[in-house]
Design a protein around this motif. Structure first.
Motif, short mmCIF file in Angstrom:
data_model
loop_
_atom_site.label_atom_id
_atom_site.label_comp_id
_atom_site.label_asym_id
_atom_site.label_seq_id
_atom_site.Cartn_x
_atom_site.Cartn_y
_atom_site.Cartn_z
N ASP A 180 0.82 -1.22 0.00
CA ASP A 180 0.00 0.00 0.00
C ASP A 180 0.85 1.27 0.00
N GLY A 181 0.23 2.37 -0.47
CA GLY A 181 0.89 3.68 -0.43
C GLY A 181 0.35 4.48 0.75
N GLU A 182 1.22 5.29 1.38
CA GLU A 182 0.77 6.05 2.55
C GLU A 182 1.14 7.53 2.40
N LEU A 212 0.90 3.69 -6.65
CA LEU A 212 1.05 5.10 -7.05
C LEU A 212 -0.23 5.84 -6.69
N GLN A 213 -0.10 6.90 -5.89
CA GLN A 213 -1.27 7.71 -5.52
C GLN A 213 -1.32 8.87 -6.50
N MET A 214 -2.25 8.80 -7.43
CA MET A 214 -2.23 9.75 -8.54
C MET A 214 -2.78 11.12 -8.17
N TYR A 215 -3.21 11.33 -6.91
CA TYR A 215 -3.51 12.71 -6.50
C TYR A 215 -2.21 13.49 -6.34
N ARG A 216 -1.09 12.79 -6.37
CA ARG A 216 0.22 13.47 -6.34
C ARG A 216 0.62 13.80 -7.78
N MET A 239 2.12 -2.31 -10.41
CA MET A 239 1.66 -1.08 -9.77
C MET A 239 0.18 -1.14 -9.47
N LYS A 240 -0.15 -0.80 -8.24
CA LYS A 240 -1.55 -0.51 -7.91
C LYS A 240 -1.72 0.99 -8.16
N LEU A 241 -2.69 1.34 -8.97
CA LEU A 241 -2.96 2.76 -9.21
C LEU A 241 -4.18 3.18 -8.41
N VAL A 242 -4.00 4.16 -7.54
CA VAL A 242 -5.14 4.69 -6.77
C VAL A 242 -5.09 6.21 -6.88
N ARG A 243 -6.15 6.87 -6.43
CA ARG A 243 -6.09 8.33 -6.40
C ARG A 243 -5.37 8.81 -5.13
N GLY A 244 -5.67 8.17 -4.00
CA GLY A 244 -4.97 8.53 -2.76
C GLY A 244 -5.95 8.89 -1.65
N ALA A 245 -5.63 8.44 -0.44
CA ALA A 245 -6.60 8.52 0.66
C ALA A 245 -6.27 9.57 1.72
N TYR A 246 -5.15 10.30 1.55
CA TYR A 246 -4.71 11.15 2.67
C TYR A 246 -4.69 12.63 2.27
N SER A 266 -6.69 20.20 -8.60
CA SER A 266 -8.14 20.02 -8.54
C SER A 266 -8.47 18.54 -8.69
N LYS A 267 -9.73 18.23 -8.44
CA LYS A 267 -10.19 16.84 -8.63
C LYS A 267 -10.01 16.45 -10.09
N GLU A 268 -10.32 17.37 -11.00
CA GLU A 268 -10.20 17.08 -12.44
C GLU A 268 -8.74 16.74 -12.78
N ALA A 269 -7.82 17.51 -12.18
CA ALA A 269 -6.40 17.26 -12.46
C ALA A 269 -5.99 15.88 -11.95
N THR A 270 -6.51 15.49 -10.78
CA THR A 270 -6.23 14.14 -10.26
C THR A 270 -6.79 13.09 -11.21
N ASP A 271 -8.03 13.33 -11.67
CA ASP A 271 -8.66 12.36 -12.58
C ASP A 271 -7.83 12.19 -13.85
N GLY A 293 -7.04 0.26 -8.48
CA GLY A 293 -7.83 0.33 -7.24
C GLY A 293 -8.67 1.59 -7.27
N THR A 294 -9.89 1.48 -7.74
CA THR A 294 -10.72 2.69 -7.84
C THR A 294 -12.21 2.37 -7.80
N HIS A 295 -12.97 3.35 -7.29
CA HIS A 295 -14.43 3.27 -7.32
C HIS A 295 -14.98 4.22 -8.37
N ASN A 296 -14.09 4.78 -9.17
CA ASN A 296 -14.51 5.75 -10.17
C ASN A 296 -14.95 5.02 -11.45
N GLU A 297 -16.22 5.19 -11.78
CA GLU A 297 -16.77 4.43 -12.91
C GLU A 297 -16.12 4.85 -14.23
C1 LIG Z 1 -8.58 -1.60 -3.90
C2 LIG Z 1 -8.17 -0.26 -3.35
C3 LIG Z 1 -6.92 -0.12 -2.77
C4 LIG Z 1 -6.53 1.14 -2.25
N1 LIG Z 1 -5.28 1.30 -1.73
C5 LIG Z 1 -4.86 2.53 -1.34
C6 LIG Z 1 -3.52 2.76 -0.93
O1 LIG Z 1 -2.68 1.86 -0.90
N2 LIG Z 1 -3.17 4.03 -0.55
C7 LIG Z 1 -4.06 5.08 -0.60
O2 LIG Z 1 -3.68 6.22 -0.29
N3 LIG Z 1 -5.34 4.87 -0.97
C8 LIG Z 1 -5.76 3.64 -1.35
N4 LIG Z 1 -7.06 3.46 -1.76
C9 LIG Z 1 -8.04 4.57 -1.62
C10 LIG Z 1 -8.00 5.47 -2.82
O3 LIG Z 1 -6.76 6.16 -2.84
C11 LIG Z 1 -9.11 6.54 -2.83
O4 LIG Z 1 -9.09 7.26 -1.63
C12 LIG Z 1 -10.49 6.03 -3.02
O5 LIG Z 1 -10.53 4.87 -3.80
C13 LIG Z 1 -11.35 7.11 -3.71
O6 LIG Z 1 -10.87 7.38 -5.02
P1 LIG Z 1 -11.55 6.77 -6.34
O7 LIG Z 1 -10.54 6.59 -7.42
O8 LIG Z 1 -12.25 5.55 -5.95
O9 LIG Z 1 -12.62 7.77 -6.87
P2 LIG Z 1 -13.17 9.22 -6.80
O10 LIG Z 1 -14.30 9.18 -5.85
O11 LIG Z 1 -13.44 9.64 -8.18
O12 LIG Z 1 -12.03 10.15 -6.26
C14 LIG Z 1 -11.90 10.63 -4.98
C15 LIG Z 1 -10.45 10.93 -4.80
O13 LIG Z 1 -10.04 12.00 -5.66
C16 LIG Z 1 -9.04 12.79 -5.06
N5 LIG Z 1 -9.55 14.16 -4.89
C17 LIG Z 1 -10.76 14.52 -4.38
N6 LIG Z 1 -10.88 15.87 -4.36
C18 LIG Z 1 -9.74 16.38 -4.87
C19 LIG Z 1 -9.26 17.70 -5.07
N7 LIG Z 1 -9.99 18.77 -4.76
N8 LIG Z 1 -8.02 17.87 -5.60
C20 LIG Z 1 -7.26 16.80 -5.92
N9 LIG Z 1 -7.67 15.51 -5.77
C21 LIG Z 1 -8.88 15.30 -5.24
C22 LIG Z 1 -8.77 12.13 -3.70
O14 LIG Z 1 -7.71 11.24 -3.85
C23 LIG Z 1 -10.07 11.40 -3.40
O15 LIG Z 1 -9.87 10.29 -2.53
C24 LIG Z 1 -7.44 2.23 -2.30
C25 LIG Z 1 -8.68 2.07 -2.89
C26 LIG Z 1 -9.05 0.86 -3.43
C27 LIG Z 1 -10.39 0.75 -4.09
#
Ligand SMILES: Cc1cc2nc3c(=O)[nH]c(=O)nc-3n(C[C@H](O)[C@H](O)[C@H](O)COP(=O)(O)OP(=O)(O)OC[C@H]3O[C@@H](n4cnc5c(N)ncnc54)[C@H](O)[C@@H]3O)c2cc1C
Length: 389
Positions: A180-182, A212-216, A239-246, A266-271, A293-297
């Motif tokens: 996992d990424g932290e 890789l936490q792509m919010y970076r 690589m696990k690709l996620v947006r990032g949780a912190y 911005s969120k768009e830039a992360t996307d 690793g994403t819940h983004n459809e």
């Molecule tokens: C299987 C799995 C494994 C995961 N493992 C990790 C892990 O190892 N480390 C970790 O950090 N997270 C992990 N996550 C969590 C993940 O990083 C996201 O927090 C979570 O999945 C929400 O992002 P999303 O892609 O599902 O979708 P979305 O709901 O489309 O995106 C929300 C995410 O977008 C980003 N975001 C929101 N607002 C903004 C903004 N204003 N500017 C810039 N960016 C913004 C944030 O990252 C936010 O969590 C994991 C998730 C899954 C499903």
């Protein structure tokens, strides 16, 4: 791409009416921000004061987001999900520990889950967190290139030995291992260590996966540089690709310490950054394997489209989709029904110890306005469909 994620019958095929009702009330509760804030504070206090609240936590958030208090508890959930083609990643979600015996316990647990994975098709990956194997401050200090004391160097050698042991074990048992990424201020040291493990154990294929936490905003460049190393030194990249949780924590720290925020503007830039990384990896599958690793459809559809455009099989073993247990079943179950590789993280651990994980899930579902309303809309739709039958 045909839109497949709105099929609620497939999404909730494993949920009884009662379970569906429970999920509905849970997400309704979580959608309420003040309630989550107060609930979190009260729960933390009650647990610290040894008040008998575990039963309540289990009956609500815990059972929705976790597979059980230990790895064996999870197996019935694992088997049930696999009847629909959805795999599991057993995730020992005990966080925030600081002691050597706790790191060794996490190591033992990870080895156990690798063994479970070796024996079961339904568990294709094992997973661990870098701070599960070593102290946060130690990673931080190394990342800042500070000189370690002799004692700290010995401590770090033990962290390296733990990483090496699980990666070696995963390699010998042919079980892919997600790391996992932290937080960004401890991640540099973890990245260097994981890259060493890839160099050592990914010679034939991707066994060790970093995150890789792509919010970076710096992560796509990081991936490209790693790609150069992989080409030069002959190893595969997982690589696990996620947006990032912190995100909130990252932004607050950057502001407090006065350095530029590591988070996209911005969120768009992360996307865009997320989708660009997916594209880059799909273009280089000769050396790379992806766990999306994403819940983004939209991001999920985009990856499916890329696979289709390249004429790939839906179950190509270099591409996996991942969601968390208790969230986005509409994505997981519909992906599986359409033949894609999909695995859900299934957290487990003693109720008290998985609280940080649960709180993150509650906060995420509160702050990401879209997520809760999506879950609620899907559940409502399915309740309506069942009532109308
Ligand atoms: C299987 C799995 C494994 C995961 N493992 C990790 C892990 O190892 N480390 C970790 O950090 N997270 C992990 N996550 C969590 C993940 O990083 C996201 O927090 C979570 O999945 C929400 O992002 P999303 O892609 O599902 O979708 P979305 O709901 O489309 O995106 C929300 C995410 O977008 C980003 N975001 C929101 N607002 C903004 C903004 N204003 N500017 C810039 N960016 C913004 C944030 O990252 C936010 O969590 C994991 C998730 C899954 C499903």
């Amino acid at each position: 791409m045909e839109k497949i994620f709105n099929n609620t019958q497939v999404a909730f095929s494993l949920k009884s009416d009662t379970e569906l009702d429970r999920a509905y009330f849970l997400f309704k509760m979580i959608a309420n921000q003040p309630l989550v804030r107060i609930g979190t504070a009260v729960t933390n206090f009650a647990l610290k004061a040894n008040l008998p609240v575990e039963g309540l936590i289990r009956a609500t958030v815990f059972d929705h987001f976790c597979g059980g208090v230990n790895e064996v508890d999870c197996l019935s959930v694992v088997d049930k999900m696999y009847t629909k083609g959805v795999s599991s990643v057993l995730d020992y979600s005990v966080e925030g520990k600081e002691e050597e015996d706790q790191f060794d316990a996490a190591l033992e647990m990870t080895l156990k889950t690798i063994e479970f994975a070796k024996e079961r098709l339904a568990i294709p990956f094992a997973v661990f967190k870098p701070t599960g194997f070593g102290r946060f401050e130690l990673y931080e200090k190394l990342g800042e290139k500070q000189v370690l004391t002799l004692e700290e160097q010995a401590e770090w050698n033990r962290v390296v030995a733990r990483f090496d042991l699980v990666c070696k074990d995963a390699h010998s048992k042919n079980v892919a291992l997600l790391i996992d990424g932290e937080e960004s201020w401890m991640q540099d040291a973890a990245d260097d260590l994981v890259t060493e493990m890839m160099r050592k154990y990914n010679k034939e294929k991707a066994i060790v996966f970093n995150t890789l936490q792509m919010y970076r905003w710096d992560r796509l460049d990081y991936l490209k540089k790693l790609h150069e190393q992989a080409k030069n030194d002959g190893f595969f990249i997982g690589m696990k690709l996620v947006r990032g949780a912190y995100m909130e924590k990252e932004m607050a720290r950057a502001e407090e310490k006065g350095y530029p925020s590591p988070i996209c503007a911005s969120k768009e830039a992360t996307d865009e950054n997320y989708d660009a990384a997916v594209r880059y990896m799909v273009d280089h599958l000769d050396l790379m394997s992806i766990f999306a690793g994403t819940h983004n459809e939209l991001s999920t559809y985009k990856l499916m489209e890329l696979m289709q455009a390249k004429g790939m099989k839906t179950n190509d073993d270099r591409i996996w989709f991942g969601q968390l247990y208790g969230m986005s079943d509409n994505i997981s179950y519909n992906l599986a029904a359409n033949g894609y590789n999909v695995a859900k993280y299934l957290p487990f651990g003693p109720v008290k110890d998985v609280m940080p994980y649960l709180i993150r899930r509650a906060e995420e579902n509160t702050s990401v306005a879209g997520q809760t309303s999506r879950e609620l809309a899907m559940i409502k739709e399915e309740r309506k469909r069942r009532k109308g039958k």
